[in-house]
Design a protein around this motif. Structure first.
Motif, mmCIF file in Angstrom:
data_model
loop_
_atom_site.group_PDB
_atom_site.id
_atom_site.type_symbol
_atom_site.label_atom_id
_atom_site.label_comp_id
_atom_site.label_asym_id
_atom_site.label_seq_id
_atom_site.Cartn_x
_atom_site.Cartn_y
_atom_site.Cartn_z
ATOM 1 N N UNK A 1 0.849 -1.171 0.000
ATOM 2 C CA UNK A 1 0.000 0.000 0.000
ATOM 3 C C UNK A 1 0.892 1.230 0.000
ATOM 4 N N UNK A 2 0.591 2.171 -0.867
ATOM 5 C CA UNK A 2 1.407 3.362 -1.007
ATOM 6 C C UNK A 2 1.010 4.467 -0.037
ATOM 7 N N UNK A 3 1.867 5.471 0.017
ATOM 8 C CA UNK A 3 1.626 6.607 0.906
ATOM 9 C C UNK A 3 0.335 7.319 0.513
ATOM 10 N N UNK A 4 0.114 7.503 -0.774
ATOM 11 C CA UNK A 4 -1.089 8.220 -1.207
ATOM 12 C C UNK A 4 -2.354 7.447 -0.840
ATOM 13 N N UNK A 5 -2.320 6.124 -0.889
ATOM 14 C CA UNK A 5 -3.479 5.318 -0.504
ATOM 15 C C UNK A 5 -3.759 5.466 0.990
ATOM 16 N N UNK A 6 -2.713 5.469 1.780
ATOM 17 C CA UNK A 6 -2.869 5.638 3.231
ATOM 18 C C UNK A 6 -3.444 7.016 3.542
ATOM 19 N N UNK A 7 -2.944 8.034 2.829
ATOM 20 C CA UNK A 7 -3.453 9.387 3.038
ATOM 21 C C UNK A 7 -4.927 9.477 2.615
ATOM 22 N N UNK A 8 -5.302 8.769 1.556
ATOM 23 C CA UNK A 8 -6.699 8.753 1.113
ATOM 24 C C UNK A 8 -7.617 8.103 2.133
ATOM 25 N N UNK A 9 -7.138 7.042 2.756
ATOM 26 C CA UNK A 9 -7.919 6.379 3.799
ATOM 27 C C UNK A 9 -8.100 7.314 4.993
ATOM 28 N N UNK A 10 -7.031 8.037 5.351
ATOM 29 C CA UNK A 10 -7.119 8.990 6.459
ATOM 30 C C UNK A 10 -8.107 10.111 6.142
ATOM 31 N N UNK A 11 -8.103 10.576 4.900
ATOM 32 C CA UNK A 11 -9.046 11.624 4.494
ATOM 33 C C UNK A 11 -10.481 11.114 4.611
ATOM 34 N N UNK A 12 -10.744 9.886 4.193
ATOM 35 C CA UNK A 12 -12.106 9.352 4.293
ATOM 36 C C UNK A 12 -12.537 9.254 5.758
ATOM 37 N N UNK A 13 -11.602 8.919 6.629
ATOM 38 C CA UNK A 13 -11.909 8.885 8.062
ATOM 39 C C UNK A 13 -12.231 10.263 8.600
ATOM 40 N N UNK A 14 -11.479 11.269 8.151
ATOM 41 C CA UNK A 14 -11.764 12.641 8.578
ATOM 42 C C UNK A 14 -13.106 13.110 8.033
ATOM 43 N N UNK A 15 -13.442 12.735 6.810
ATOM 44 C CA UNK A 15 -14.706 13.151 6.211
ATOM 45 C C UNK A 15 -15.906 12.476 6.869
ATOM 46 N N UNK A 16 -15.720 11.306 7.453
ATOM 47 C CA UNK A 16 -16.821 10.591 8.096
ATOM 48 C C UNK A 16 -17.165 11.173 9.462
ATOM 49 N N UNK A 17 -16.205 11.762 10.131
ATOM 50 C CA UNK A 17 -16.447 12.234 11.493
ATOM 51 C C UNK A 17 -17.425 13.404 11.592
ATOM 52 N N UNK A 18 -17.433 14.376 10.667
ATOM 53 C CA UNK A 18 -18.470 15.425 10.764
ATOM 54 C C UNK A 18 -19.890 14.877 10.654
ATOM 55 N N UNK A 19 -20.073 13.798 9.904
ATOM 56 C CA UNK A 19 -21.394 13.159 9.823
ATOM 57 C C UNK A 19 -21.788 12.629 11.193
ATOM 58 N N UNK A 20 -20.848 12.003 11.846
ATOM 59 C CA UNK A 20 -21.080 11.463 13.192
ATOM 60 C C UNK A 20 -21.381 12.590 14.175
ATOM 61 N N UNK A 21 -20.616 13.660 14.105
ATOM 62 C CA UNK A 21 -20.801 14.779 15.016
ATOM 63 C C UNK A 21 -22.126 15.494 14.749
ATOM 64 N N UNK A 22 -22.513 15.595 13.492
ATOM 65 C CA UNK A 22 -23.784 16.217 13.136
ATOM 66 C C UNK A 22 -24.959 15.421 13.694
ATOM 67 N N UNK A 23 -24.896 14.110 13.593
ATOM 68 C CA UNK A 23 -25.955 13.264 14.147
ATOM 69 C C UNK A 23 -26.031 13.425 15.659
ATOM 70 N N UNK A 24 -24.879 13.502 16.302
ATOM 71 C CA UNK A 24 -24.839 13.691 17.752
ATOM 72 C C UNK A 24 -25.437 15.038 18.137
ATOM 73 N N UNK A 25 -25.073 16.088 17.402
ATOM 74 C CA UNK A 25 -25.615 17.420 17.688
ATOM 75 C C UNK A 25 -27.128 17.438 17.492
ATOM 76 N N UNK A 26 -27.608 16.754 16.472
ATOM 77 C CA UNK A 26 -29.047 16.675 16.228
ATOM 78 C C UNK A 26 -29.755 15.964 17.380
ATOM 79 N N UNK A 27 -29.131 14.917 17.896
ATOM 80 C CA UNK A 27 -29.717 14.198 19.028
ATOM 81 C C UNK A 27 -29.790 15.086 20.268
#
Length: 108
Positions: A1-27
């Motif tokens: 696995x290359x560096x760019x693939x690892x960075x892409x996975x990290x970006x997807x993880x960062x992009x998923x967290x605002x969804x989680x936080x938004x749901x929590x704020x809504x609750x």
């Protein structure tokens, strides 16, 4: 696995967290709404690597005069989203640093 693939996975993880936080704020905002069914965030892996987040209602029973939101668990979810975002950001920064080192080696 290359560096760019690892960075892409990290970006997807960062992009998923605002969804989680938004749901929590809504609750939290609807904690006193009678009959409100809390929303939960579900993470799933992508075939190419990384994660995606989706939000749905919990399906748990609610009383007509109250909601099924537990403020303590919502705070834990918010803290979990923060820590997950920081961890993914750290992985991304490390990948960027590794790219810098590789580029400086190539120039020399």
């Amino acid at each position: 696995m290359g560096i760019s693939a690892i960075m892409g996975i990290a970006v997807s993880g960062m992009q998923a967290q605002p969804t989680r936080l938004s749901a929590t704020a809504n609750n939290v905002a609807n904690a006193l709404t009678p009959g409100y069914d809390r929303t939960v965030t579900t993470f799933s892996t992508r075939p190419t690597g990384g994660v995606s987040a989706s939000v749905s209602t919990s399906g748990e029973d609610t009383l007509p005069d109250s909601s099924n939101v537990d403020l303590a668990s919502e705070m834990l979810d918010a803290i979990g989203a923060e820590l997950s975002f920081k961890a993914n950001a750290s992985v991304f920064e490390t990948g960027a640093d590794m790219w810098d080192v590789l580029m400086s080696i190539k120039r020399d």
